[in-house]
Design a protein around this motif. Structure first.
Motif, mmCIF file in Angstrom:
data_model
loop_
_atom_site.group_PDB
_atom_site.id
_atom_site.type_symbol
_atom_site.label_atom_id
_atom_site.label_comp_id
_atom_site.label_asym_id
_atom_site.label_seq_id
_atom_site.Cartn_x
_atom_site.Cartn_y
_atom_site.Cartn_z
ATOM 1 N N THR A 194 0.854 -1.192 0.000
ATOM 2 C CA THR A 194 0.000 0.000 0.000
ATOM 3 C C THR A 194 0.884 1.234 0.000
ATOM 4 N N ASP A 195 0.251 2.397 0.032
ATOM 5 C CA ASP A 195 1.014 3.654 0.018
ATOM 6 C C ASP A 195 1.912 3.805 1.238
ATOM 7 N N ASP A 196 1.522 3.164 2.364
ATOM 8 C CA ASP A 196 2.356 3.288 3.565
ATOM 9 C C ASP A 196 3.396 2.175 3.681
ATOM 10 N N GLY A 197 3.523 1.352 2.635
ATOM 11 C CA GLY A 197 4.583 0.359 2.599
ATOM 12 C C GLY A 197 4.262 -0.964 3.256
ATOM 13 N N THR A 198 3.019 -1.155 3.695
ATOM 14 C CA THR A 198 2.625 -2.435 4.290
ATOM 15 C C THR A 198 2.069 -3.359 3.202
ATOM 16 N N PRO A 199 2.092 -4.667 3.435
ATOM 17 C CA PRO A 199 1.582 -5.592 2.419
ATOM 18 C C PRO A 199 0.132 -5.289 2.059
ATOM 19 N N ASP A 200 -0.157 -5.244 0.774
ATOM 20 C CA ASP A 200 -1.506 -4.907 0.301
ATOM 21 C C ASP A 200 -2.315 -6.206 0.140
ATOM 22 N N PHE A 201 -2.801 -6.719 1.268
ATOM 23 C CA PHE A 201 -3.525 -7.989 1.254
ATOM 24 C C PHE A 201 -4.860 -7.871 0.512
ATOM 25 N N GLU A 202 -5.476 -6.711 0.550
ATOM 26 C CA GLU A 202 -6.731 -6.520 -0.186
ATOM 27 C C GLU A 202 -6.489 -6.653 -1.689
ATOM 28 N N TYR A 203 -5.400 -6.081 -2.162
ATOM 29 C CA TYR A 203 -5.050 -6.207 -3.578
ATOM 30 C C TYR A 203 -4.794 -7.666 -3.944
ATOM 31 N N MET A 204 -4.032 -8.370 -3.104
ATOM 32 C CA MET A 204 -3.718 -9.767 -3.382
ATOM 33 C C MET A 204 -4.990 -10.596 -3.523
ATOM 34 N N GLU A 205 -5.940 -10.390 -2.610
ATOM 35 C CA GLU A 205 -7.191 -11.149 -2.675
ATOM 36 C C GLU A 205 -7.967 -10.831 -3.946
ATOM 37 N N LYS A 206 -8.073 -9.552 -4.278
ATOM 38 C CA LYS A 206 -8.811 -9.177 -5.484
ATOM 39 C C LYS A 206 -8.145 -9.731 -6.737
ATOM 40 N N TYR A 207 -6.813 -9.717 -6.748
ATOM 41 C CA TYR A 207 -6.090 -10.217 -7.925
ATOM 42 C C TYR A 207 -6.385 -11.700 -8.147
ATOM 43 N N ILE A 208 -6.308 -12.501 -7.100
ATOM 44 C CA ILE A 208 -6.537 -13.942 -7.236
ATOM 45 C C ILE A 208 -8.005 -14.235 -7.539
#
Length: 350
Positions: free
Chosen positions: A317-331
């Motif tokens: 994410t913008d703050d440098g933490t893992p973007d788990f929401e993006y990962m879920e949407k991608y899969i």
């Protein structure tokens, strides 16, 4: 036809030789193989038994048959609707006195595999045993195999699955997300992302095999790391919704798999738990984590210490933490697209 009608049918045993004509395969060594597009069926329990694609032709060529292993993965059975060659470790089963189709053959393959547990490398499913092996089949009023029922049952089962796919695809809207190459990525230590627990089982000889039991995980990169199914032992069970990191095993060390269900694991497995984890995030991370497997081998083990310090690249994410929401949407997008393609393929085939 309702699937529940399976329990309402009358069943009786038949010798395999009453149902099938059995023909041998033919040996074809790697040195004899030429490059081509014809599937070559060997004694494998994966890839529908296909071990190579060749340009050869020989007397083992066949199609619309079952291939049954009597060596290697003894008793494994696959349906082959396409033109292919069979090795000398595989017997061809073709229905006697009638034409078979994919539905009937899939039903019969399941019946044959019910006997798989009695055979092994030391007790082969050779042709004489095959012929006198009994399988249970549903029958008509006159006691003969009810092939019409078998076909209708598998058709109904397939349609139920297909409808679940159609419903899922219909209810899923593809998320509009950035392409992978436009996301910012950075490295994370596995030990910082997960709570790690080592598998507790000491080996299969301490457990009781049970086909209806719990998954038993070990050092294999096949079958989602499942070696067998065993009777549950409460103090050995690992909770599901985790990533199983494989730390040992030639050819499998360095792999990881997502496990939804509870399981029992050997000490060759380290289980990673995290509050952010679900099946979609798990599938994304295992795909990324598998990129490191080339660094490990029999002489350079994936120890617990090395696993904790292992780095994986993840979108952030913008703050440098893992973007788990993006990962879920991608899969989820990948899954729904694959299902749409499959449904299109099946509809065109029919």
């Amino acid at each position: 036809m309702e699937l529940s009608s399976l329990d309402e049918k009358i069943w009786r045993p038949f010798f395999i030789e009453e149902i099938f004509e059995i023909s041998p395969g033919k040996r074809l060594t790697k040195a004899e193989m030429t490059a081509g597009d014809t599937p070559f069926v060997g004694a494998s329990d994966s890839n529908n038994g296909v071990t190579a694609f060749v340009g050869n032709e020989n007397v083992s060529a066949d199609e619309n048959v079952l291939g049954v292993n009597y060596n290697g993965s003894v008793g494994e059975c696959f349906y082959h609707p396409y033109h292919c060659l069979f090795s000398d470790d595989v017997k061809r089963f073709k229905l006697k006195n009638r034409a078979g189709n994919e539905y009937i053959y899939h039903f019969l393959a399941t019946a044959i595999k019910q006997q798989q547990g009695k055979y092994s490398y030391g007790y082969k499913f050779n042709e004489s045993r095959m012929r006198r092996q009994k399988i249970f089949l549903p029958v008509t009023d006159d006691g003969s195999p009810d092939f019409e029922f078998m076909e209708n049952y598998i058709r109904a089962h397939e349609e139920k699955i297909m409808q679940s796919y159609r419903d899922y695809v219909h209810n899923v809207d593809a998320a509009q997300i950035q392409p992978l190459n436009e996301k910012t990525w950075r490295e994370f230590f596995i030990g910082d992302l997960f709570r790690l627990e080592t598998g507790k089982a000491k080996g299969a000889n301490h457990l009781e095999l049970d086909e209806r039991g719990i998954s038993y995980l070990g050092a294999t990169n096949r079958n989602n790391a499942v070696l067998n199914f065993v009777r549950p032992v409460e103090n050995l069970i690992q909770r599901g919704n985790c990533i199983a990191f494989i730390r040992n095993g030639e050819g499998s060390i360095g792999y990881s798999v997502y496990k939804r269900e509870d399981f029992i694991a050997t000490s060759d497995i380290t289980c990673g738990y995290a509050d952010f984890l679900n099946e979609y995030v798990g599938w994304f991370i295992t795909t990324v984590a598998d990129k490191v497997r080339g660094k490990y081998n029999f002489n350079y083990k994936r120890s617990d210490t090395r696993l904790k310090r292992e780095k994986i690249m993840l979108p952030v994410t913008d703050d440098g933490t893992p973007d788990f929401e993006y990962m879920e949407k991608y899969i989820r997008n990948v899954e729904s697209e694959q299902l749409r393609r499959y449904l299109d393929y099946v509809s065109q085939k029919k």
